[in-house]
Design a protein around this motif. Structure first.
Motif, short mmCIF file in Angstrom:
data_model
loop_
_atom_site.label_atom_id
_atom_site.label_comp_id
_atom_site.label_asym_id
_atom_site.label_seq_id
_atom_site.Cartn_x
_atom_site.Cartn_y
_atom_site.Cartn_z
N MET A 41 0.83 -1.20 0.00
CA MET A 41 0.00 0.00 0.00
C MET A 41 0.87 1.26 0.00
N TYR A 42 1.83 1.29 0.92
CA TYR A 42 2.72 2.46 1.00
C TYR A 42 3.50 2.64 -0.29
N ASP A 43 4.06 1.54 -0.82
CA ASP A 43 4.85 1.63 -2.05
C ASP A 43 4.01 2.11 -3.21
N ALA A 44 2.77 1.65 -3.29
CA ALA A 44 1.89 2.06 -4.39
C ALA A 44 1.62 3.56 -4.34
N VAL A 45 1.29 4.06 -3.14
CA VAL A 45 1.03 5.50 -2.98
C VAL A 45 2.30 6.30 -3.27
N HIS A 46 3.41 5.85 -2.71
CA HIS A 46 4.69 6.52 -2.92
C HIS A 46 5.04 6.61 -4.40
N ASN A 47 4.90 5.52 -5.12
CA ASN A 47 5.24 5.50 -6.55
C ASN A 47 4.33 6.41 -7.35
N ARG A 48 3.05 6.43 -7.00
CA ARG A 48 2.12 7.28 -7.74
C ARG A 48 2.40 8.76 -7.51
N VAL A 49 2.70 9.11 -6.26
CA VAL A 49 3.00 10.51 -5.94
C VAL A 49 4.25 10.96 -6.67
N PHE A 50 5.30 10.15 -6.60
CA PHE A 50 6.56 10.53 -7.25
C PHE A 50 6.42 10.53 -8.77
N GLU A 51 5.66 9.60 -9.30
CA GLU A 51 5.43 9.58 -10.74
C GLU A 51 4.68 10.83 -11.19
N TYR A 52 3.72 11.25 -10.41
CA TYR A 52 2.97 12.47 -10.73
C TYR A 52 3.89 13.69 -10.69
N LEU A 53 4.71 13.79 -9.64
CA LEU A 53 5.59 14.95 -9.51
C LEU A 53 6.66 14.97 -10.60
N GLU A 54 7.15 13.80 -11.01
CA GLU A 54 8.16 13.74 -12.07
C GLU A 54 7.63 14.27 -13.39
N LYS A 55 6.32 14.16 -13.59
CA LYS A 55 5.72 14.62 -14.85
C LYS A 55 5.47 16.12 -14.85
N ARG A 56 5.52 16.76 -13.68
CA ARG A 56 5.28 18.21 -13.62
C ARG A 56 6.52 18.95 -14.10
N SER A 57 6.31 20.16 -14.62
CA SER A 57 7.44 20.99 -15.05
C SER A 57 8.17 21.54 -13.83
N LYS A 58 9.45 21.84 -14.00
CA LYS A 58 10.25 22.35 -12.89
C LYS A 58 9.76 23.72 -12.44
N ILE A 59 9.27 24.51 -13.38
CA ILE A 59 8.78 25.85 -13.02
C ILE A 59 7.54 25.74 -12.12
N SER A 60 6.64 24.82 -12.48
CA SER A 60 5.43 24.66 -11.66
C SER A 60 5.77 24.12 -10.29
N LEU A 61 6.75 23.23 -10.21
CA LEU A 61 7.16 22.70 -8.91
C LEU A 61 7.83 23.78 -8.06
N LEU A 62 8.66 24.60 -8.70
CA LEU A 62 9.31 25.68 -7.97
C LEU A 62 8.28 26.69 -7.45
N PHE A 63 7.32 27.02 -8.30
CA PHE A 63 6.26 27.95 -7.89
C PHE A 63 5.44 27.36 -6.73
N SER A 64 5.15 26.07 -6.82
CA SER A 64 4.40 25.39 -5.75
C SER A 64 5.18 25.41 -4.45
N GLY A 65 6.50 25.28 -4.52
CA GLY A 65 7.33 25.31 -3.33
C GLY A 65 7.27 26.66 -2.63
N TYR A 66 7.32 27.74 -3.42
CA TYR A 66 7.25 29.08 -2.82
C TYR A 66 5.86 29.34 -2.22
N ILE A 67 4.82 28.88 -2.90
CA ILE A 67 3.47 29.04 -2.36
C ILE A 67 3.33 28.28 -1.04
N LEU A 68 3.89 27.08 -1.00
CA LEU A 68 3.80 26.27 0.22
C LEU A 68 4.54 26.92 1.38
#
Length: 333
Positions: free
Chosen positions: A1-28
């Motif tokens: 269960m943990y591995d499945a959730v972990h893999n899905r979250v990381f797979e989703y984040l890997e597909k995001r652009s670096k700019i969107s991730l950086l912007f999300s980091g500053y918002i957070l």
């Protein structure tokens, strides 16, 4: 269960652009700073590691340095607002400690990601020739079979084996044999397309996977490649030739093992009969059998002539048609 959730979250984040991730980091960080201000004396400094990890792992080192400073400044502003009586020295000291702590952890996250990518790359690459290894070839071939099955695409695969390679190791030493393998791998990569995948799957065996490559284009590419390989061998006076099994799939195979087994079988037919040529088999449901083309001589630098480019094409239909054809033509095995 943990591995499945972990893999899905990381797979989703890997597909995001670096700019969107950086912007999300500053918002957070801004959200955490507001929560830190509202909660007052309750410290949430540990939660700042979430956006720092997000940027450090998925963006780059330079970006993580700036977001760490941003988080430390946000924490400093909260301290000024919630503890105005505290001296400037204490605020400065807290800022230095927190910013250093965040930057060190952020750089550690980025460094771990770099090491992770390096290990992942090494797991895919043959350490000697720097082409793909067997494990990663299987992954890419499986994807190609799935694409072929889903989108009705064709592809070709070539299995190359070096003739007389053992004699090179025995007479000239293994260091020369290693140089020879590197030259062969480099020559294959140079003469194939960027989309083609080159892998070393054995001691002196290479595989070339050619996506969206039909029978005619595959034959032309292999003839050219074999000529270039023989030129390189002749230039170094290496008495090595190449036996090649080539299969073009218009209908996808059931597995990677089946695909490699067929190409390997054609290669061994060449190796057991004439060497330094290739045989070609086309897998399709409705085509007529073509006759073998005569081998073509390739002139080496030493003046010797070796056969290269001869091929035999056998079209596979369903089992019943193949058996009926075999009864009529005893030359088909």
């Amino acid at each position: 269960m943990y591995d499945a959730v972990h893999n899905r979250v990381f797979e989703y984040l890997e597909k995001r652009s670096k700019i969107s991730l950086l912007f999300s980091g500053y918002i957070l960080v801004a959200i955490l700073a507001y929560v830190d201000y509202v909660t007052g004396d309750f410290s949430i400094i540990l939660f700042y590691l979430i956006p720092i990890f997000l940027v450090g792992w998925f963006v780059n080192k330079r970006s993580v340095f700036f977001i760490c400073l941003y988080a430390a400044l946000a924490s400093l502003c909260n301290q000024f607002l919630t503890h105005p009586a505290t001296t400037t020295f204490h605020h400065s000291w807290d800022f230095i400690i927190e910013s250093s702590y965040m930057i060190l952890l952020g750089l550690m996250f980025s460094t771990l990601r770099e090491k992770h990518d390096q290990e992942k790359q090494l797991a895919r690459i043959d350490p000697l020739t720097r082409v793909l290894n067997r494990r990663y070839l299987y992954e890419m071939a499986e994807q190609e079979i799935n694409r072929s099955r889903r989108y009705d695409r064709f592809f070709s695969i070539a299995y190359l084996d070096l003739d007389n390679f053992k004699a090179i190791n025995d007479t000239k030493g293994h260091h020369v044999g290693d140089d020879l393998l590197c030259v062969v791998a480099g020559t294959i990569v140079e003469n194939m397309r960027c989309a083609d995948m080159v892998a070393r799957i054995g001691g002196d065996e290479f595989v070339v996977l050619m996506p969206e490559t039909g029978a005619s284009d595959a034959r032309s590419a292999l003839v050219k490649l074999q000529e270039r390989l023989m030129e390189r061998m002749g230039a170094r006076n290496w008495p090595v030739s190449f036996s090649v099994g080539l299969v073009t799939y218009y209908c996808p195979p059931t597995s990677v093992d089946e695909m490699l087994k067929k190409a390997d079988g054609l290669m061994y037919e060449v190796k057991s009969q004439e060497k330094n040529s290739f045989r070609h088999e086309v897998v399709e449901t409705s085509m007529l059998r073509e006759h073998p083309s005569p081998p073509r001589p390739v002139r080496m630098h030493s003046g010797k002539s070796l056969l290269s480019g001869g091929f035999t094409i056998t079209i596979l239909t369903d089992l019943k048609n193949k058996i009926d054809t075999a009864k009529k033509d005893r030359t088909i095995q």
